[in-house]
Design a protein around this motif. Structure first.
Motif, PDB file in Angstrom:
ATOM      1  N   SER C  79       0.862  -1.183   0.000  1.00  0.00           N
ATOM      2  CA  SER C  79       0.000   0.000   0.000  1.00  0.00           C
ATOM      3  C   SER C  79       0.895   1.228   0.000  1.00  0.00           C
ATOM      4  N   PRO C  80       0.446   2.283  -0.698  1.00  0.00           N
ATOM      5  CA  PRO C  80       1.285   3.488  -0.703  1.00  0.00           C
ATOM      6  C   PRO C  80       1.472   4.070   0.696  1.00  0.00           C
ATOM      7  N   ARG C  81       0.612   3.705   1.623  1.00  0.00           N
ATOM      8  CA  ARG C  81       0.711   4.269   2.964  1.00  0.00           C
ATOM      9  C   ARG C  81       1.925   3.750   3.735  1.00  0.00           C
ATOM     10  N   GLN C 142      -5.514  19.352   5.156  1.00  0.00           N
ATOM     11  CA  GLN C 142      -5.804  17.939   4.895  1.00  0.00           C
ATOM     12  C   GLN C 142      -6.188  17.173   6.146  1.00  0.00           C
ATOM     13  N   GLY C 143      -6.031  17.805   7.295  1.00  0.00           N
ATOM     14  CA  GLY C 143      -6.392  17.114   8.528  1.00  0.00           C
ATOM     15  C   GLY C 143      -5.230  16.461   9.236  1.00  0.00           C
ATOM     16  N   VAL C 144      -3.995  16.867   8.929  1.00  0.00           N
ATOM     17  CA  VAL C 144      -2.852  16.327   9.667  1.00  0.00           C
ATOM     18  C   VAL C 144      -2.924  16.831  11.114  1.00  0.00           C
ATOM     19  N   GLN C 177       2.049  10.984  10.028  1.00  0.00           N
ATOM     20  CA  GLN C 177       0.864  11.802   9.828  1.00  0.00           C
ATOM     21  C   GLN C 177       0.932  12.580   8.507  1.00  0.00           C
ATOM     22  N   LEU C 180       0.301  10.037   5.751  1.00  0.00           N
ATOM     23  CA  LEU C 180      -1.112   9.670   5.638  1.00  0.00           C
ATOM     24  C   LEU C 180      -1.902  10.792   4.966  1.00  0.00           C
ATOM     25  N   TYR C 183      -1.116  10.334   1.396  1.00  0.00           N
ATOM     26  CA  TYR C 183      -1.749   9.068   0.971  1.00  0.00           C
ATOM     27  C   TYR C 183      -3.251   9.266   0.763  1.00  0.00           C
ATOM     28  N   GLN C 184      -3.867  10.009   1.678  1.00  0.00           N
ATOM     29  CA  GLN C 184      -5.302  10.231   1.553  1.00  0.00           C
ATOM     30  C   GLN C 184      -5.609  11.094   0.321  1.00  0.00           C
ATOM     31  N   GLU C 187      -5.268   8.712  -2.551  1.00  0.00           N
ATOM     32  CA  GLU C 187      -6.406   7.794  -2.722  1.00  0.00           C
ATOM     33  C   GLU C 187      -7.643   8.543  -3.215  1.00  0.00           C
ATOM     34  N   ARG C 188      -7.734   9.811  -2.855  1.00  0.00           N
ATOM     35  CA  ARG C 188      -8.845  10.617  -3.371  1.00  0.00           C
ATOM     36  C   ARG C 188      -8.759  10.702  -4.892  1.00  0.00           C
ATOM     37  N   VAL C 190      -7.185   8.492  -6.795  1.00  0.00           N
ATOM     38  CA  VAL C 190      -7.440   7.145  -7.321  1.00  0.00           C
ATOM     39  C   VAL C 190      -8.945   6.988  -7.506  1.00  0.00           C
ATOM     40  N   SER C 191      -9.674   7.420  -6.480  1.00  0.00           N
ATOM     41  CA  SER C 191     -11.123   7.329  -6.535  1.00  0.00           C
ATOM     42  C   SER C 191     -11.686   8.195  -7.655  1.00  0.00           C
TER      43      SER C 191
END
Lengths: 247, 248, 646
Positions: C79-81, C142-144, C177, C180, C183-184, C187-188, C190-191
């Motif tokens: 996983s990229p995470r 981003q919420g870090v 953090q 992530l 990564y998030q 993934e956004r 990717v989606s």
């Protein structure tokens, strides 16, 4: 795209099918748990009232029988004789269907989610009560059938007269019928375990989410479990030792 | 130390696997569990057998790559510890240790102890983010975040995505993983606009991936190497219900 | 002093032609506002490959996806995470000056240039300092969950090599953090369908057609399938090569293969000898050791480093009275004390251990003591700041640092060297961009603490997405098919090499070679290097490499998940890199930053630079022998001086 393995395509397919659908919440695992939680809380309310009613036995046969007969006339005169009871029975039956359906659905999902088990049997790390919910629930269900036949319908009760609930109880828990009493005790303990995890779990499912709240939820669950056990067991105990005897 | 290891061997996704027994000597108590597997693999290579495949990377307990069920417990007997940080001083000379991969339909075994955890990435794709395209951010101090909220967010954000929660859950549920992200982002002011839709979408992806439902048994949090609390699941349920009630 | 001809030959000098002229502070603005752009409709027709999904690769892939390019991102992890950026503990620098303690972009620029011992490019470093401010904003959005104070504002702490408090952190898990967050964002995308993520894939070659980087050859690590992916540009973000030392703080999978394969295809490799030895790691406990664990440098904020004053003192630390302890960093560097830069702390540690005053098994360790801080601040504050690090230390060693001092020793941690890039982060192969630790650009001869995260995210979020457009504005380039002869030959070369590794079927494991290579490198190309030692190392590496290619044993086949095979390919590349590192270290007979040549030191044992001779970046061309291209460094704003932290 040249370098694309089968797994990549699987991932894409999974992604496409997982586009959120409207109103999907009630079909989700959380939705199923909400059904479980709400029906469970209904049962808990019923059990607390049932237990309170049972304790009227300590006020004597007349008081107890009077209470039992009053149950058939709750809501009168707005509601005709026994209507409330039948409404309540209907609601509880529906709740039971919902509760069992939810349990079965989650159990099937769980089985499906782990097709191959562990060779080394996993050690229980969480709570024992939590791990016995399913079998505990089945025991309670079997008991419920017996209990209705015993003290509601009266088929398996030595007296079995709907007009004399006090006598039914005393006869039902007579020392000679100790295996029945033992079964009753086991079932009540199973209810206690069930409530202990069930109430905590229901509150969590309905959104309890703080560490402090969790402590309170656990205390409340344990408190209700003990209350129900004591409240329900004190009656057969009283009959067994003779505090409550034939009228 | 001398040990007997019984390890799940499976050559690929489709193959049938089985537990295979290996004897291993000269283990030092200062070794990590993965270093024991390293020693075993050197031994197997020397005798021409195929080494045991297992995921591992940082070996300092933060990447989340390693994961195996050791004697029935995800990541082994020491609490709050990943397999790579589990040291052999927690075992006794002569012990027999069973080592198995995470077991879940959503985590198919790829080989031996290696499983495919792609389902976790798909859950994040479904909504485990805040939509903040690069360059769009206001000054970092534009919105103060109360320290308790920041701390709560951090506690949930500490998840390393290893999958132990799924491996330990009697229902094969990934609710702790999913809820940790929902709780992390939901605790911050930046996460509010997407809060309700995020929870619903991530739950949907979770269910679609064939994870089981949560029954709050707490097995997940007991094995979680980062100690993610069970309360995050309540936070997620709260947001899911909020989403259903508000219809979005 | 070596001369061209023995191990290398001199080539033409090179220069960065992309940085705009004019005042330093205006160059990045100028570059951004005058660079060519790609219109949004065209972006959808441009393919970009990103190799690596750490802070640099992950943030670049996400941002390029947001811009509308068709991005494909590859990582070897599942996983990229899990990219190794996740292990960074301490923090990330930014010139926010929220503390009002005199910080500014200029000061961060100055500290970074000085910390790098005047071996980095002013334009790049200034830009890094400038962009640092935006990174914090982006990550918060981003919420870090950065650490905050009770007022709700961001907390900062000070770090080695700085006198201001500009390091933002999330307990001891800042890298996790930040990763992530990236990564998030990834993934956004990717989606959203703009990025296709390929996990468990390893890049094994670069495809160069008509002088442009046009794609990569990858091996699917699960099935063993070797395939090609063709694109308009390739971005390498494969991280550093510290694992050439076998024991390092890098993750086990970290490798140089993507960068090295690009180097073999023509990309110059700059300053390979510049490696950073981190002063605060848990000491080696035995031969079984598979990796070293870092204890964040932030610990030096509150911990005091000491050894017994007398050699051979074997008393437990609590029994050694205050006046028989030597707080050697505070003694030697009163102005910075325990917060001197990493290279200085590492060498000082080595020096006291060489004196026989080291502690713990083998005498390779010094104490890092929190007793004073615990008294001054109380245990709750220390727990809040370092709790997870203390727990990690106790898990690994069995000792409780609240009670007894930690033992620490230096270990290889970061590599400042990497593929040479210009101001636009373009390598010497058009269309090949290199970001993050994989490039050489910003840290000179030594990196300051909390600057790696800053650089990775600066490159990925802000620099590359702005500079790659100038190249892609000429695209899409000529359509290629997998049947193109250059593509076919690159692919078959990869397959042949895989087969070669499998067919040797010798009697030594890959790990045994890696361990032996690591020992050579640590001994001769580690904290202290000498002319004779490096010559010996080159000889040893060459003969070990020959032995590798005749005696290595790789069990299994190429058509399955085969971790021995993966490692074999990586170790094979490490052999080639190791030799180049030693040649680079040998040719640079000065000391600077993390590169310490015993022959070049001040009377009190500090690194002594030779600016007249070595004020350049050594960019190596792959050839036999390697060709040295020098990029001369000019300092318009900073005056190279002997670093002094005393």
């Amino acid at each position: 795209m040249v370098a694309s393995g089968t797994r990549d395509r699987a991932a894409v397919a999974a992604k496409e099918s997982s586009a959120p659908r409207r109103n999907a919440a009630y079909r989700s695992t959380v939705g199923i748990k909400v059904v479980m939680a709400v029906t469970g809380l209904l049962f808990l309310t019923f059990l607390v009232l049932h237990m309170a009613g049972n304790l009227k036995i300590f006020f004597g046969a007349e008081s107890f029988d009077h209470y039992a007969h009053w149950l058939r006339d709750i809501g009168a005169p707005a509601l005709p004789h026994e209507w409330f009871l039948w409404i309540q029975r209907g609601v509880l039956t529906l709740a039971l269907v919902g509760h069992v359906w939810a349990a079965a659905t989650l159990a099937l999902r769980a089985k499906r989610a782990r097709p191959i088990g562990y060779a080394h049997r996993p050690k229980v790390q969480g709570s024992y009560a939590a791990r016995t919910m399913r079998w505990g629930g089945v025991i309670i269900l079997l008991f419920l059938v017996w209990h209705l036949l015993d003290l509601t319908v009266g088929t398996v009760n030595p007296v079995g007269n709907p007009a004399t609930p006090y006598a039914n109880v005393v006869a039902g828990f007579a020392p000679s019928r100790w295996p029945v009493t033992l079964f009753y005790v086991l079932a009540v303990v199973a209810v206690g375990f069930h409530v202990r995890h069930g109430l905590f779990s229901a509150l969590r499912t309905l959104g309890q989410r703080t560490a402090n709240g969790e402590r309170w939820a656990r205390v409340a669950a344990l408190g209700f479990a003990i209350l129900l056990c004591v409240g329900f067991l004190v009656v057969p105990f009283a009959v067994l030792v003779g505090w409550v005897g034939p009228a | 130390m001398k040990l007997t290891l019984r390890i799940w061997r499976q050559s690929d996704r489709e193959a049938r696997g089985k537990m295979v027994t290996y004897k291993i000597d000269d283990i030092s108590t200062d070794m990590s569990f993965l270093e024991v597997l390293d020693v075993l693999n050197e031994q197997l290579t020397a005798t021409g057998e195929e080494p045991v495949a297992f995921d591992h990377d940082c070996r300092e307990g933060i990447c989340g790559a390693c994961g195996m069920v050791i004697n029935g417990v995800a990541h082994g007997p020491q609490k709050l510890t990943t397999a790579c940080q589990l040291h052999m001083r927690h075992f006794k000379d002569g012990d027999t240790i069973d080592v198995e991969p995470w077991r879940a339909r959503a985590f198919p075994v790829v080989k031996d102890l290696v499983v495919d955890r792609g389902a976790f990435d798909r859950i994040i794709q479904a909504g485990g983010y805040i939509s903040a395209p690069t360059g769009s951010a206001p000054d970092a101090h534009a919105t103060p975040v109360p320290k308790p909220d920041a701390d709560a967010a951090f506690e949930a954000a500490a998840c390393i995505g290893c999958g132990a929660c799924v491996a330990a859950c009697p229902n094969g549920s990934a609710m702790l993983f999913t809820a940790a992200k929902v709780a992390h982002l939901g605790a911050l002011p930046q996460g509010q606009p997407e809060r309700a839709s995020r929870a619903a979408a991530m739950l949907h992806a979770h269910d679609e991936a064939d994870f089981g439902g949560c029954t709050n048994t707490g097995e997940c949090t007991a094995v979680c190497p980062k100690g993610i609390p069970l309360t995050v699941i309540g936070a997620m349920n709260h947001d899911v219900l909020g989403s259903a009630i508000r219809g979005r | 002093m070596t001369y061209p001809g023995e191990f290398f030959v001199d080539g033409d000098p090179i220069a960065d032609t992309k940085a705009p002229d004019g005042p330093l502070a205006e160059r990045w603005t100028k570059r951004r506002s005058t660079g060519r752009l790609v219109n949004p409709a065209n972006r959808r027709r441009l393919d970009v490959i990103v190799v690596g999904s750490g802070l640099a690769g992950g943030s670049a892939a996400a941002t390029l996806g947001e811009l509308g390019y068709r991005v494909r991102c590859y990582c070897y992890q599942d996983s990229p995470r899990r990219a190794h950026s996740i292990a960074a503990q301490g923090g990330i620098n930014a010139a926010k000056n929220y503390r009002n303690d005199g910080d500014s972009v200029e000061r961060l620029f100055h500290d970074t240039i000085k910390g790098g011992d005047f071996r980095s490019r002013e334009s790049n470093v200034y830009r890094l300092a400038e962009v640092s401010v935006e990174i914090i904003d982006q990550c918060v959005a981003q919420g870090v969950p950065f650490a905050r104070e009770y007022g709700g504002l961001l907390d900062t702490r000070s770090f080695g090599g700085a006198q201001v408090s500009r390091t933002f952190y999330a307990r001891g898990q800042t890298g996790q953090q930040l990763l992530l967050g990236a990564y998030q964002a990834l993934e956004r995308q990717v989606s959203a369908g703009t990025v296709a993520m390929h996990t468990r894939h390893e890049m094994l070659d670069l495809i160069v057609v008509d002088g442009r980087a046009r794609g990569i050859v990858v091996r699917d690590l699960e099935t063993g399938a070797v395939t090609v992916d063709l694109a308009d540009a390739v971005v390498l973000a494969g991280g550093g090569y510290g694992n050439v030392f076998h024991l390092s703080t890098n993750a086990k999978g970290c490798n140089v293969t993507a960068s090295w394969r690009a180097h073999r295809r023509g990309a110059l490799f700059a300053n390979p000898a510049f490696t950073q030895i981190h002063p605060t790691c848990i000491p080696v406990s035995g031969d079984h050791q598979s990796k070293l664990t870092l204890m964040s440098e932030s610990l030096r904020n509150d911990g005091r480093v000491w050894v017994p004053s007398a050699a051979g003192d074997t008393r437990v630390p609590a029994d050694i009275p205050e006046d028989e302890r030597d707080y050697f960093l505070e003694r030697r560097y009163p102005a910075y004390g325990n917060l001197v830069p990493r290279d200085i702390a590492s060498r000082a540690t080595k020096a006291v251990c060489d004196d026989g005053r080291g502690v713990g098994p083998g005498g390779r360790g010094v104490y890092l003591d929190f007793a004073d801080a615990l008294t001054r601040l109380g245990r709750p504050t220390i727990e809040e700041r370092y709790g997870n690090l203390f727990e990690m230390y106790e898990r690994i060693t069995g000792d409780d640092p609240y009670v007894t001092p930690m033992r620490i020793y230096p270990a290889v941690h970061y590599t400042m060297g990497g593929l040479w890039v210009d101001y636009d982060l373009s390598s010497t192969i058009p269309g090949l961009f290199v970001i993050g630790e994989a490039n050489f650009s910003d840290h000179g001869a030594n990196r300051l603490g909390a600057s790696a995260l800053m650089q990775g995210l600066a490159d990925g979020y802000f620099v590359l997405p702005n500079t790659i457009g100038a190249y892609l504005a000429d695209g899409p380039f000529q359509k290629l098919t997998p049947k193109h002869p250059d593509v076919v030959s690159a692919r078959s070369a990869v397959s042949d090499r895989v087969q070669k590794l499998l067919s040797i079927d010798g009697d030594r494991s890959v790990d045994s070679f890696h361990r032996e290579l690591g020992k050579i490198m640590w001994e001769y190309c580690g904290m202290e290097r000498t002319d004779a030692g490096l010559r010996k190392a080159i000889e040893l590496i060459r003969s070990l490499r020959d032995e590798f290619w005749t005696r290595v044993k790789v069990p299994g086949t190429g058509a399955e998940l085969n971790q021995s095979l993966e490692r074999a390919g990586r170790v094979a590349d490490f052999f080639e890199l190791a030799e180049l590192m030693c040649i680079d270290a040998l040719h640079r007979s000065e000391s600077c930053g993390g590169h310490f040549r015993a022959e070049s030191q001040t009377p009190d044992g500090e690194a002594l630079r030779a600016d007249d001779e070595f004020s350049y970046v050594a960019a190596w061309e792959f050839a036999s022998p390697p060709v040295l291209h020098k990029e001369h460094l000019t300092f318009e704003y900073e005056t190279p001086s002997q670093r002094s932290y005393s």
